[in-house]
Write a protein that holds these residues in place. Sequence first.
Motif, short mmCIF file in Angstrom:
data_model
loop_
_atom_site.label_atom_id
_atom_site.label_comp_id
_atom_site.label_asym_id
_atom_site.label_seq_id
_atom_site.Cartn_x
_atom_site.Cartn_y
_atom_site.Cartn_z
N MET A 1 -9.77 -54.58 -9.25
CA MET A 1 -10.74 -53.85 -10.04
C MET A 1 -11.91 -54.78 -10.35
N ARG A 2 -13.09 -54.32 -10.08
CA ARG A 2 -14.28 -55.11 -10.33
C ARG A 2 -14.70 -54.96 -11.78
N ARG A 3 -14.91 -56.05 -12.43
CA ARG A 3 -15.31 -56.02 -13.84
C ARG A 3 -16.78 -56.35 -13.96
N ARG A 4 -17.40 -55.62 -14.85
CA ARG A 4 -18.80 -55.91 -15.14
C ARG A 4 -18.84 -57.11 -16.07
N PRO A 5 -19.63 -58.13 -15.76
CA PRO A 5 -19.67 -59.29 -16.66
C PRO A 5 -20.30 -58.89 -17.98
N PRO A 6 -19.73 -59.35 -19.07
CA PRO A 6 -20.29 -58.97 -20.37
C PRO A 6 -21.64 -59.62 -20.59
N ARG A 7 -22.48 -58.89 -21.28
CA ARG A 7 -23.76 -59.44 -21.68
C ARG A 7 -23.51 -60.24 -22.94
N LEU A 8 -23.79 -61.52 -22.87
CA LEU A 8 -23.49 -62.39 -24.00
C LEU A 8 -24.34 -62.05 -25.20
N ILE A 9 -23.75 -62.22 -26.35
CA ILE A 9 -24.46 -62.08 -27.61
C ILE A 9 -24.79 -63.48 -28.08
N HIS A 10 -26.02 -63.69 -28.39
CA HIS A 10 -26.45 -65.01 -28.86
C HIS A 10 -26.53 -64.98 -30.38
N LEU A 11 -25.67 -65.76 -31.01
CA LEU A 11 -25.62 -65.84 -32.46
C LEU A 11 -26.18 -67.19 -32.91
N SER A 12 -26.98 -67.16 -33.94
CA SER A 12 -27.46 -68.41 -34.53
C SER A 12 -26.33 -69.02 -35.34
N PRO A 13 -26.41 -70.31 -35.64
CA PRO A 13 -25.37 -70.94 -36.46
C PRO A 13 -25.19 -70.26 -37.82
N GLU A 14 -26.28 -69.76 -38.40
CA GLU A 14 -26.18 -69.06 -39.68
C GLU A 14 -25.42 -67.75 -39.53
N GLU A 15 -25.67 -67.05 -38.43
CA GLU A 15 -24.96 -65.79 -38.19
C GLU A 15 -23.48 -66.03 -37.95
N VAL A 16 -23.15 -67.09 -37.21
CA VAL A 16 -21.74 -67.42 -36.97
C VAL A 16 -21.05 -67.74 -38.29
N THR A 17 -21.70 -68.51 -39.14
CA THR A 17 -21.13 -68.86 -40.44
C THR A 17 -20.92 -67.60 -41.29
N TYR A 18 -21.89 -66.71 -41.28
CA TYR A 18 -21.79 -65.46 -42.04
C TYR A 18 -20.63 -64.61 -41.54
N LEU A 19 -20.54 -64.43 -40.23
CA LEU A 19 -19.48 -63.59 -39.66
C LEU A 19 -18.09 -64.20 -39.87
N ALA A 43 -19.60 -63.41 -28.40
CA ALA A 43 -20.48 -64.57 -28.30
C ALA A 43 -19.88 -65.66 -27.41
N ASP A 44 -18.58 -65.56 -27.14
CA ASP A 44 -17.90 -66.54 -26.28
C ASP A 44 -18.14 -66.18 -24.81
N PRO A 45 -18.65 -67.11 -23.99
CA PRO A 45 -18.93 -66.78 -22.59
C PRO A 45 -17.69 -66.45 -21.76
N ALA A 46 -16.51 -66.88 -22.18
CA ALA A 46 -15.29 -66.62 -21.42
C ALA A 46 -14.65 -65.29 -21.77
N THR A 47 -15.28 -64.49 -22.58
CA THR A 47 -14.70 -63.23 -23.04
C THR A 47 -14.67 -62.20 -21.93
N ILE A 48 -13.52 -61.53 -21.83
CA ILE A 48 -13.37 -60.37 -20.97
C ILE A 48 -13.21 -59.19 -21.91
N VAL A 49 -14.08 -58.21 -21.78
CA VAL A 49 -14.16 -57.12 -22.75
C VAL A 49 -12.84 -56.36 -22.86
N SER A 50 -12.18 -56.10 -21.75
CA SER A 50 -10.93 -55.35 -21.81
C SER A 50 -9.84 -56.14 -22.55
N GLU A 51 -9.81 -57.45 -22.39
CA GLU A 51 -8.83 -58.27 -23.12
C GLU A 51 -9.15 -58.31 -24.61
N LEU A 52 -10.43 -58.41 -24.94
CA LEU A 52 -10.84 -58.38 -26.35
C LEU A 52 -10.49 -57.04 -26.97
N ALA A 53 -10.70 -55.96 -26.23
CA ALA A 53 -10.38 -54.62 -26.72
C ALA A 53 -8.89 -54.49 -26.98
#
Length: 104
Positions: A1-19, A43-53
């Motif tokens: 099954m071909r997986r679409r690569p996730p579009r990375l979310i870029h979080l600033s250090p302040e946003e990471v701390t808040y989350l 935000a992690d580049p190694a994330t696979i959306v189906s595994e996260l789900a």
Amino acid sequence: MRRRPPRLIHLSPEEVTYLEGLVRDGRTEQRIARRARILLGMADPATIVSELADRLGQDRRTIWALCRRFEALGVDVVKDSYRPGRPRALSPPPAGRSGATGLQ
């Protein structure tokens, strides 16, 4: 099954701390903490959306929708959005045996 690569979310250090603070805080409502976990996971580049789900018990479409909302609105997507409707109203207490309505 071909997986679409996730579009990375870029979080600033302040946003990471808040989350991360939302996730760790024991008083945060779970739906808000769940959204924060999704954003941190995406935000992690190694994330696979189906595994996260699977790990978070969410549907892949839910994760993609949150990512699109994040791109449009920023980190405030973890909070509930305004939902217009009829305001809540308290009804008076029921009448007692004496027929009094409980209102003074």
